[in-house]
Design an enzyme around this catalytic site. Structure first.
Site, PDB file in Angstrom:
ATOM      1  N   ASP A  99       0.965  -0.935  -0.244  1.00  0.00           N
ATOM      2  CA  ASP A  99       0.208   0.066   0.154  1.00  0.00           C
ATOM      3  C   ASP A  99       0.881   1.272   0.079  1.00  0.00           C
ATOM      4  O   ASP A  99       1.420   1.606  -1.045  1.00  0.00           O
ATOM      5  CB  ASP A  99      -0.810  -0.205   1.069  1.00  0.00           C
ATOM      6  CG  ASP A  99      -2.101   0.775   1.352  1.00  0.00           C
ATOM      7  OD1 ASP A  99      -2.104   2.125   0.776  1.00  0.00           O
ATOM      8  OD2 ASP A  99      -3.090   0.346   1.855  1.00  0.00           O
TER       9      ASP A  99
ATOM     10  N   PHE B  44     -11.053  -0.220  -0.653  1.00  0.00           N
ATOM     11  CA  PHE B  44     -11.001  -1.050   0.520  1.00  0.00           C
ATOM     12  C   PHE B  44     -11.160  -2.513   0.101  1.00  0.00           C
ATOM     13  O   PHE B  44     -12.325  -2.796  -0.170  1.00  0.00           O
ATOM     14  CB  PHE B  44     -11.985  -0.423   1.603  1.00  0.00           C
ATOM     15  CG  PHE B  44     -12.041  -1.186   2.845  1.00  0.00           C
ATOM     16  CD1 PHE B  44     -10.903  -2.327   3.027  1.00  0.00           C
ATOM     17  CD2 PHE B  44     -12.779  -0.666   3.870  1.00  0.00           C
ATOM     18  CE1 PHE B  44     -10.800  -2.584   4.398  1.00  0.00           C
ATOM     19  CE2 PHE B  44     -12.957  -1.269   5.191  1.00  0.00           C
ATOM     20  CZ  PHE B  44     -12.079  -2.397   5.374  1.00  0.00           C
TER      21      PHE B  44
HETATM   22  C1  PRP Z   1      -1.375  -5.313   5.403  1.00  0.00           C
HETATM   23  C2  PRP Z   1      -0.326  -5.928   4.450  1.00  0.00           C
HETATM   24  C3  PRP Z   1       1.036  -5.455   4.309  1.00  0.00           C
HETATM   25  C4  PRP Z   1       0.652  -3.921   5.001  1.00  0.00           C
HETATM   26  C5  PRP Z   1       0.999  -3.168   3.609  1.00  0.00           C
HETATM   27  O1  PRP Z   1      -0.891  -5.894   6.619  1.00  0.00           O
HETATM   28  O2  PRP Z   1      -0.560  -7.068   4.647  1.00  0.00           O
HETATM   29  O3  PRP Z   1       1.738  -6.023   5.625  1.00  0.00           O
HETATM   30  O4  PRP Z   1      -0.527  -3.955   5.293  1.00  0.00           O
HETATM   31  O5  PRP Z   1       0.601  -1.771   4.070  1.00  0.00           O
HETATM   32  P1  PRP Z   1       1.761  -0.632   3.783  1.00  0.00           P
HETATM   33  O6  PRP Z   1       2.245  -0.676   2.421  1.00  0.00           O
HETATM   34  O7  PRP Z   1       1.021   0.681   3.781  1.00  0.00           O
HETATM   35  O8  PRP Z   1       2.771  -0.646   4.886  1.00  0.00           O
HETATM   36  P2  PRP Z   1      -1.829  -5.600   8.057  1.00  0.00           P
HETATM   37  O9  PRP Z   1      -1.168  -4.416   8.832  1.00  0.00           O
HETATM   38  O10 PRP Z   1      -3.152  -5.316   7.471  1.00  0.00           O
HETATM   39  O11 PRP Z   1      -1.769  -6.929   8.896  1.00  0.00           O
HETATM   40  P3  PRP Z   1      -2.347  -8.388   8.286  1.00  0.00           P
HETATM   41  O12 PRP Z   1      -1.525  -8.777   7.191  1.00  0.00           O
HETATM   42  O13 PRP Z   1      -2.008  -9.232   9.436  1.00  0.00           O
HETATM   43  O14 PRP Z   1      -3.742  -8.560   7.950  1.00  0.00           O
END
Ligand code: PRP
Length: 213
Positions: A133, A187
């Site tokens: 993201d 989302f």
């Molecule tokens: C999500 C995804 C990445 C991160 C990406 O994890 O799996 O690790 O967010 O976001 P960024 O590019 O803005 O850093 P999340 O924190 O939702 O945890 P999860 O995988 O346990 O659902």
């Protein structure tokens, strides 16, 4: 390996019409289907073949996957089986947990990394993510594995990517070696991605109706 660009209306295979009807538990919370399971399956197989070919090119007979918890577990499991089908290198499974600090949706740019990392030193690693993201998590992870854990190399494999959300300073720096789909800034949940810990089990990627939460 360039990502497939997913349009706003989504990538839906005609044989996956049933996926448009959400399971009763999630009715009203799913706005629409974004990527159907047929498209995901085909893309995962394609990425796996590319990984197998690249490993053969450098005579790598072993590859250490680093699956980022929790979201990438579904993708990681499917990818591993497809790499095996593609006669790729022998695989080792490793898991890592990365979470951003911050309050609510505002991240302070700090990422906490947890997990046993003894495997990393001197190894060629492939970090497997469900989604990139802002890019903060992956940039931090890559730096950590290379500089602090002394990995020999770190490649990135991400099923989903939101280029519009990338922090400007990471746009050039963060190259994705194996990319699945570039998606609009929506989302999304399903195929490992959650919405408040729900929907990870869906075989497809859906757009969540955020007004329902
Ligand atoms: C999500 C995804 C990445 C991160 C990406 O994890 O799996 O690790 O967010 O976001 P960024 O590019 O803005 O850093 P999340 O924190 O939702 O945890 P999860 O995988 O346990 O659902």
């Amino acid at each position: 390996m360039k990502a497939i660009i997913v349009p706003e209306q989504g990538l839906i295979h005609s044989c996956d019409r049933a996926e448009i009807r959400p399971p009763p538990a999630y009715r009203g919370r799913i706005e629409r289907l974004l990527i159907s399971s047929t498209h995901i399956r085909a893309r995962v197989a394609r990425i796996a073949r590319e990984i197998a070919v690249d490993a053969a090119r450098v005579n790598a007979d072993q590859l250490h996957l680093v699956v980022v918890l929790k979201g990438a577990t579904v993708f990681g499991a499917d990818l591993a089986r497809e790499i095996s089908r593609a006669r790729g290198p022998e695989l080792r499974f490793n898991f890592i947990k990365a979470s951003s600090y911050g309050n609510g949706t505002v991240t302070r740019g700090e990422v906490k990394i947890e997990g046993s990392l003894q495997y990393a030193r001197g190894r060629h690693l492939l970090v497997v993510e469900d989604i990139i993201d802002t890019g903060l998590t992956m940039a931090r992870l890559k730096r950590y594995l290379l500089r602090e854990r002394k990995a020999a190399s770190v490649k990135i494999c991400a099923l989903l990517n939101k280029p519009d959300r990338r922090l400007p300073r990471l746009r050039k720096e963060l190259a994705i070696d194996y990319a699945g789909f570039d998606i609009p800034d929506l989302f999304v949940a399903g195929y490992g991605l959650d919405c408040a810990e729900q929907m990870r089990e869906l075989p497809c990627v859906v757009v969540v109706n955020d007004r329902a939460f």
